[in-house]
Design an enzyme around this catalytic site. Structure first.
Site, short mmCIF file in Angstrom:
data_model
loop_
_atom_site.label_atom_id
_atom_site.label_comp_id
_atom_site.label_asym_id
_atom_site.label_seq_id
_atom_site.Cartn_x
_atom_site.Cartn_y
_atom_site.Cartn_z
N HIS A 259 9.11 84.06 59.78
CA HIS A 259 7.92 84.52 60.49
C HIS A 259 7.92 86.04 60.51
O HIS A 259 8.94 86.68 60.80
CB HIS A 259 7.90 83.96 61.91
CG HIS A 259 6.89 84.61 62.79
ND1 HIS A 259 5.56 84.73 62.44
CD2 HIS A 259 7.01 85.20 64.02
CE1 HIS A 259 4.91 85.35 63.40
NE2 HIS A 259 5.76 85.65 64.37
N ASN B 221 1.78 91.03 62.52
CA ASN B 221 2.12 89.68 62.98
C ASN B 221 0.84 88.85 63.09
O ASN B 221 0.02 89.08 63.97
CB ASN B 221 2.82 89.77 64.35
CG ASN B 221 3.25 88.42 64.89
OD1 ASN B 221 2.88 87.38 64.37
ND2 ASN B 221 4.04 88.44 65.95
N CYS C 42 3.75 81.14 67.28
CA CYS C 42 4.15 81.62 65.95
C CYS C 42 4.90 80.57 65.15
O CYS C 42 5.01 80.68 63.93
CB CYS C 42 5.00 82.88 66.09
SG CYS C 42 4.13 84.25 66.88
#
Length: 331
Positions: free
Chosen positions: A258, A288, A117
Protein backbone atom coordinates in the site's frame (compact mmCIF):
# COMPACT_ATOMS: atom_id res chain seq x y z
CA UNK A 1 -21.99 -26.25 -10.45
CA UNK A 2 -18.32 -26.64 -11.36
CA UNK A 3 -15.77 -25.93 -8.64
CA UNK A 4 -12.78 -24.05 -10.13
CA UNK A 5 -9.22 -25.08 -9.35
CA UNK A 6 -7.97 -21.51 -9.27
CA UNK A 7 -9.15 -17.89 -9.31
CA UNK A 8 -6.89 -15.90 -11.62
CA UNK A 9 -6.34 -12.23 -12.40
CA UNK A 10 -7.70 -12.10 -15.96
CA UNK A 11 -7.44 -8.35 -16.45
CA UNK A 12 -6.36 -5.13 -14.75
CA UNK A 13 -7.26 -1.47 -15.14
CA UNK A 14 -6.70 1.87 -13.45
CA UNK A 15 -7.70 5.50 -13.69
CA UNK A 16 -6.53 8.78 -12.17
CA UNK A 17 -8.09 12.20 -12.76
CA UNK A 18 -6.44 14.63 -15.16
CA UNK A 19 -5.97 17.41 -12.60
CA UNK A 20 -2.56 17.26 -10.89
CA UNK A 21 -1.76 19.15 -7.68
CA UNK A 22 1.96 19.40 -7.00
CA UNK A 23 3.72 20.10 -3.74
CA UNK A 24 4.49 23.55 -5.14
CA UNK A 25 0.75 24.12 -5.53
CA UNK A 26 0.20 23.17 -1.90
CA UNK A 27 2.86 25.65 -0.81
CA UNK A 28 0.37 28.35 -1.86
CA UNK A 29 -2.40 26.83 0.28
CA UNK A 30 -0.73 25.81 3.56
CA UNK A 31 2.53 26.35 5.37
CA UNK A 32 4.61 23.60 3.78
CA UNK A 33 7.26 22.98 1.15
CA UNK A 34 8.10 20.46 -1.53
CA UNK A 35 11.20 19.46 0.42
CA UNK A 36 9.27 18.94 3.67
CA UNK A 37 6.55 16.83 2.02
CA UNK A 38 8.90 14.69 -0.06
CA UNK A 39 11.33 14.04 2.79
CA UNK A 40 8.56 12.79 5.08
CA UNK A 41 6.36 10.95 2.61
CA UNK A 42 8.02 10.48 -0.78
CA UNK A 43 5.18 12.38 -2.47
CA UNK A 44 5.69 14.99 -5.21
CA UNK A 45 2.21 15.26 -6.71
CA UNK A 46 -1.31 13.85 -6.53
CA UNK A 47 -4.31 13.62 -8.88
CA UNK A 48 -7.52 15.32 -7.81
CA UNK A 49 -11.01 14.59 -9.14
CA UNK A 50 -12.73 17.27 -11.18
CA UNK A 51 -15.85 18.98 -9.91
CA UNK A 52 -18.72 16.54 -10.35
CA UNK A 53 -16.38 13.56 -10.86
CA UNK A 54 -17.55 10.99 -8.36
CA UNK A 55 -16.12 7.81 -6.89
CA UNK A 56 -18.35 5.74 -9.20
CA UNK A 57 -17.12 7.67 -12.26
CA UNK A 58 -13.50 6.79 -11.51
CA UNK A 59 -14.51 3.19 -10.76
CA UNK A 60 -16.23 3.04 -14.14
CA UNK A 61 -13.11 4.06 -16.05
CA UNK A 62 -10.87 1.59 -14.21
CA UNK A 63 -13.44 -1.18 -14.67
CA UNK A 64 -13.76 -0.62 -18.41
CA UNK A 65 -9.99 -0.92 -18.79
CA UNK A 66 -9.93 -4.11 -16.70
CA UNK A 67 -12.70 -5.63 -18.79
CA UNK A 68 -10.89 -4.75 -22.01
CA UNK A 69 -7.68 -6.25 -20.61
CA UNK A 70 -9.54 -9.47 -19.77
CA UNK A 71 -11.21 -9.64 -23.18
CA UNK A 72 -14.65 -9.58 -21.55
CA UNK A 73 -17.70 -7.35 -21.64
CA UNK A 74 -19.77 -6.07 -18.74
CA UNK A 75 -22.44 -8.73 -19.29
CA UNK A 76 -19.87 -11.44 -18.54
CA UNK A 77 -19.50 -10.22 -14.94
CA UNK A 78 -21.57 -12.02 -12.33
CA UNK A 79 -20.17 -10.46 -9.13
CA UNK A 80 -19.06 -6.91 -8.25
CA UNK A 81 -17.15 -6.02 -5.08
CA UNK A 82 -16.28 -2.34 -4.70
CA UNK A 83 -14.06 -0.99 -1.94
CA UNK A 84 -14.07 2.65 -0.86
CA UNK A 85 -14.10 4.93 2.17
CA UNK A 86 -15.85 7.72 0.26
CA UNK A 87 -18.86 6.29 -1.58
CA UNK A 88 -21.02 8.44 -3.82
CA UNK A 89 -23.61 8.35 -1.02
CA UNK A 90 -24.23 6.27 2.09
CA UNK A 91 -26.82 4.25 0.19
CA UNK A 92 -27.38 2.77 -2.28
CA UNK A 93 -23.94 1.20 -2.58
CA UNK A 94 -21.46 2.63 -5.05
CA UNK A 95 -21.18 -0.92 -6.44
CA UNK A 96 -24.84 -0.74 -7.48
CA UNK A 97 -24.29 2.70 -8.99
CA UNK A 98 -21.34 1.28 -10.92
CA UNK A 99 -23.45 -1.67 -12.01
CA UNK A 100 -25.93 0.76 -13.57
CA UNK A 101 -23.20 2.78 -15.30
CA UNK A 102 -21.61 -0.38 -16.71
CA UNK A 103 -24.96 -1.76 -17.83
CA UNK A 104 -24.33 -5.08 -16.11
CA UNK A 105 -27.34 -7.43 -16.01
CA UNK A 106 -29.50 -6.82 -12.98
CA UNK A 107 -29.55 -10.26 -11.34
CA UNK A 108 -26.03 -10.37 -9.88
CA UNK A 109 -24.71 -9.48 -6.40
CA UNK A 110 -23.04 -6.06 -6.15
CA UNK A 111 -21.89 -4.62 -2.83
CA UNK A 112 -19.47 -2.21 -1.19
CA UNK A 113 -16.78 -3.33 1.23
CA UNK A 114 -15.08 -0.89 3.60
CA UNK A 115 -11.71 -1.79 5.10
CA UNK A 116 -10.00 1.56 4.47
CA UNK A 117 -6.55 1.24 2.84
CA UNK A 118 -6.71 -2.57 3.17
CA UNK A 119 -9.91 -2.66 1.15
CA UNK A 120 -8.55 -4.09 -2.08
CA UNK A 121 -6.86 -7.02 -0.33
CA UNK A 122 -10.07 -7.69 1.60
CA UNK A 123 -12.07 -7.43 -1.64
CA UNK A 124 -9.82 -9.94 -3.40
CA UNK A 125 -10.24 -12.45 -0.59
CA UNK A 126 -14.02 -12.07 -0.39
CA UNK A 127 -14.50 -12.34 -4.15
CA UNK A 128 -12.11 -15.29 -4.38
CA UNK A 129 -13.91 -17.27 -1.67
CA UNK A 130 -17.30 -16.56 -3.24
CA UNK A 131 -16.00 -17.69 -6.64
CA UNK A 132 -14.53 -20.88 -5.19
CA UNK A 133 -18.10 -21.97 -4.44
CA UNK A 134 -18.59 -22.39 -8.18
CA UNK A 135 -21.45 -19.87 -8.24
CA UNK A 136 -19.56 -17.11 -10.04
CA UNK A 137 -17.37 -17.28 -13.15
CA UNK A 138 -16.11 -13.69 -13.52
CA UNK A 139 -15.90 -11.07 -10.77
CA UNK A 140 -15.00 -7.41 -10.85
CA UNK A 141 -13.09 -6.16 -7.83
CA UNK A 142 -12.69 -2.40 -8.00
CA UNK A 143 -11.30 0.09 -5.52
CA UNK A 144 -12.14 3.76 -6.04
CA UNK A 145 -11.30 6.63 -3.74
CA UNK A 146 -12.09 10.34 -3.86
CA UNK A 147 -9.93 11.23 -0.89
CA UNK A 148 -9.99 14.92 -1.82
CA UNK A 149 -13.63 14.98 -0.67
CA UNK A 150 -12.65 14.17 2.93
CA UNK A 151 -9.41 16.11 3.32
CA UNK A 152 -9.07 19.37 5.26
CA UNK A 153 -7.11 21.48 2.80
CA UNK A 154 -6.00 23.74 5.66
CA UNK A 155 -4.40 20.90 7.63
CA UNK A 156 -0.84 20.50 6.36
CA UNK A 157 -0.39 17.25 8.28
CA UNK A 158 -2.99 15.43 6.17
CA UNK A 159 -3.85 17.38 3.01
CA UNK A 160 -0.42 16.72 1.49
CA UNK A 161 -0.76 12.94 1.81
CA UNK A 162 -3.80 11.96 -0.23
CA UNK A 163 -4.92 11.72 -3.84
CA UNK A 164 -7.79 10.38 -5.93
CA UNK A 165 -7.95 7.39 -8.26
CA UNK A 166 -9.30 3.92 -8.97
CA UNK A 167 -7.97 0.47 -9.79
CA UNK A 168 -9.74 -2.71 -10.82
CA UNK A 169 -9.16 -6.36 -11.58
CA UNK A 170 -11.28 -8.98 -13.27
CA UNK A 171 -11.04 -12.33 -11.51
CA UNK A 172 -11.92 -15.45 -13.48
CA UNK A 173 -12.41 -19.08 -12.51
CA UNK A 174 -9.75 -21.36 -14.01
CA UNK A 175 -9.08 -25.09 -14.33
CA UNK A 176 -5.32 -24.48 -14.11
CA UNK A 177 -3.68 -25.47 -10.83
CA UNK A 178 -1.42 -23.29 -8.69
CA UNK A 179 -2.08 -19.90 -10.27
CA UNK A 180 -4.01 -16.75 -9.45
CA UNK A 181 -4.83 -16.01 -5.81
CA UNK A 182 -2.60 -18.42 -3.89
CA UNK A 183 -3.45 -17.30 -0.36
CA UNK A 184 -4.35 -14.39 1.89
CA UNK A 185 -4.22 -13.36 5.52
CA UNK A 186 -6.50 -10.64 6.89
CA UNK A 187 -6.85 -9.06 10.30
CA UNK A 188 -7.93 -6.08 12.34
CA UNK A 189 -7.60 -4.42 15.73
CA UNK A 190 -10.51 -2.22 16.76
CA UNK A 191 -9.06 -1.23 20.13
CA UNK A 192 -7.82 2.19 18.98
CA UNK A 193 -9.98 3.33 16.08
CA UNK A 194 -9.26 7.03 16.68
CA UNK A 195 -5.71 6.72 15.29
CA UNK A 196 -7.13 7.23 11.78
CA UNK A 197 -10.75 8.18 11.26
CA UNK A 198 -13.35 10.63 10.01
CA UNK A 199 -15.30 11.37 13.21
CA UNK A 200 -18.55 12.81 11.85
CA UNK A 201 -21.10 11.83 9.24
CA UNK A 202 -22.28 8.52 10.70
CA UNK A 203 -24.92 7.63 13.27
CA UNK A 204 -22.57 8.32 16.19
CA UNK A 205 -22.13 11.93 15.10
CA UNK A 206 -24.70 12.91 12.45
CA UNK A 207 -23.98 15.93 10.24
CA UNK A 208 -24.74 19.29 11.81
CA UNK A 209 -23.57 22.89 11.56
CA UNK A 210 -21.34 22.21 14.56
CA UNK A 211 -19.63 19.14 13.07
CA UNK A 212 -19.01 20.93 9.79
CA UNK A 213 -17.60 24.03 11.48
CA UNK A 214 -15.34 21.85 13.65
CA UNK A 215 -13.93 20.07 10.60
CA UNK A 216 -15.09 16.68 11.85
CA UNK A 217 -16.00 15.46 8.36
CA UNK A 218 -12.33 15.34 7.44
CA UNK A 219 -9.53 12.83 7.98
CA UNK A 220 -7.99 12.86 11.46
CA UNK A 221 -4.74 10.97 11.97
CA UNK A 222 -2.02 10.19 14.48
CA UNK A 223 0.78 9.84 11.96
CA UNK A 224 3.60 8.78 14.29
CA UNK A 225 1.63 5.95 15.85
CA UNK A 226 0.36 4.77 12.46
CA UNK A 227 3.90 4.66 11.10
CA UNK A 228 5.13 2.37 13.88
CA UNK A 229 2.21 -0.01 13.64
CA UNK A 230 2.18 -0.11 9.84
CA UNK A 231 5.83 -1.11 9.54
CA UNK A 232 5.49 -3.92 12.09
CA UNK A 233 2.17 -5.31 10.86
CA UNK A 234 2.92 -5.12 7.12
CA UNK A 235 6.19 -6.99 7.52
CA UNK A 236 4.64 -9.58 9.82
CA UNK A 237 1.64 -10.30 7.59
CA UNK A 238 3.66 -10.36 4.38
CA UNK A 239 5.88 -13.04 5.87
CA UNK A 240 2.88 -14.86 7.31
CA UNK A 241 1.15 -15.26 3.94
CA UNK A 242 4.38 -16.44 2.33
CA UNK A 243 4.76 -19.06 5.06
CA UNK A 244 1.12 -20.06 4.63
CA UNK A 245 1.68 -20.61 0.91
CA UNK A 246 5.08 -22.30 1.28
CA UNK A 247 6.85 -19.64 -0.78
CA UNK A 248 10.17 -18.04 0.19
CA UNK A 249 10.90 -14.32 0.14
CA UNK A 250 13.49 -14.88 -2.57
CA UNK A 251 10.86 -16.50 -4.81
CA UNK A 252 8.66 -13.43 -5.20
CA UNK A 253 9.22 -11.27 -8.26
CA UNK A 254 7.65 -8.14 -6.84
CA UNK A 255 6.28 -6.67 -3.62
CA UNK A 256 3.41 -4.21 -4.08
CA UNK A 257 2.72 -2.50 -0.75
CA UNK A 258 0.00 0.00 0.00
CA UNK A 259 1.36 3.39 -1.03
CA UNK A 260 0.92 5.39 2.19
CA UNK A 261 4.44 6.58 2.85
CA UNK A 262 7.75 5.88 1.11
CA UNK A 263 9.57 5.55 4.44
CA UNK A 264 7.10 2.89 5.60
CA UNK A 265 7.62 0.96 2.36
CA UNK A 266 11.39 1.21 2.66
CA UNK A 267 11.34 0.03 6.27
CA UNK A 268 9.13 -2.96 5.46
CA UNK A 269 11.32 -4.01 2.53
CA UNK A 270 14.51 -3.75 4.60
CA UNK A 271 13.03 -5.82 7.43
CA UNK A 272 11.99 -8.49 4.92
CA UNK A 273 15.39 -8.30 3.18
CA UNK A 274 13.76 -7.59 -0.18
CA UNK A 275 15.99 -5.59 -2.58
CA UNK A 276 14.62 -2.24 -3.76
CA UNK A 277 14.37 -3.42 -7.37
CA UNK A 278 11.73 -5.93 -6.25
CA UNK A 279 9.58 -3.30 -4.51
CA UNK A 280 7.10 -1.27 -6.56
CA UNK A 281 6.70 2.34 -5.47
CA UNK A 282 4.61 4.96 -7.27
CA UNK A 283 3.61 7.17 -4.34
CA UNK A 284 5.65 10.06 -5.77
CA UNK A 285 3.08 10.51 -8.55
CA UNK A 286 -0.21 9.58 -6.87
CA UNK A 287 0.15 10.07 -3.07
CA UNK A 288 -2.04 7.85 -0.88
CA UNK A 289 -5.14 6.76 -2.79
CA UNK A 290 -6.29 4.50 0.06
CA UNK A 291 -7.65 1.15 -1.17
CA UNK A 292 -7.03 2.13 -4.81
CA UNK A 293 -3.24 2.30 -4.39
CA UNK A 294 -2.49 -1.42 -4.77
CA UNK A 295 -4.72 -2.08 -7.82
CA UNK A 296 -3.38 1.06 -9.55
CA UNK A 297 0.15 -0.25 -8.96
CA UNK A 298 -0.80 -3.78 -10.03
CA UNK A 299 -2.21 -2.47 -13.31
CA UNK A 300 0.98 -0.52 -13.94
CA UNK A 301 3.30 -3.48 -13.36
CA UNK A 302 1.18 -5.81 -15.50
CA UNK A 303 0.89 -3.37 -18.41
CA UNK A 304 4.56 -2.43 -18.30
CA UNK A 305 5.67 -6.07 -18.19
CA UNK A 306 7.46 -5.58 -14.90
CA UNK A 307 5.45 -8.50 -13.52
CA UNK A 308 5.10 -11.44 -15.90
CA UNK A 309 2.93 -14.50 -16.22
CA UNK A 310 4.05 -17.25 -13.87
CA UNK A 311 5.68 -14.87 -11.36
CA UNK A 312 4.75 -14.40 -7.72
CA UNK A 313 3.53 -10.93 -6.71
CA UNK A 314 2.98 -10.13 -3.05
CA UNK A 315 0.43 -7.51 -1.99
CA UNK A 316 0.34 -6.06 1.53
CA UNK A 317 -1.74 -3.27 3.07
CA UNK A 318 -2.51 -1.53 6.36
CA UNK A 319 -5.27 0.97 7.10
CA UNK A 320 -7.81 2.52 9.42
CA UNK A 321 -9.71 0.19 11.67
CA UNK A 322 -7.01 -0.80 12.20
CA UNK A 323 -7.08 -3.29 9.33
CA UNK A 324 -4.42 -5.21 7.44
CA UNK A 325 -4.06 -7.87 4.82
CA UNK A 326 -1.58 -9.64 2.56
CA UNK A 327 -2.25 -11.65 -0.60
CA UNK A 328 0.09 -13.75 -2.72
CA UNK A 329 -0.67 -13.89 -6.44
CA UNK A 330 0.86 -16.03 -9.15
CA UNK A 331 0.17 -14.23 -12.41
Amino acid sequence: MKIPRSIVVAGTGSYVPRKVVTNADLEKMVETSDEWIFERSGIRRRHIAAEGENTSDMALQASLKALESAGLCAQDIDLVVLTTVNPDMLFPSTACILQGKLGIRNNIPCFDLEAACSGFVYGLEVATRMMQSGMYRHALVVSSEKMSAMVDWKDRATCVLFGDGAGAVVLSASDEDGVGVIGSVLGSDGSDTGILCMPAGGSAMPPSHETVEAGLHCVKMNGKELFKRAVHIMQEKALEVLDLCGVGVDEIALLIPHQANARIIDSVAKRMKIPSEKVYVNIEDYANTSSASIPIALDEVVRSGRAKKGEYVLLVAFGAGLTWGATLLKL
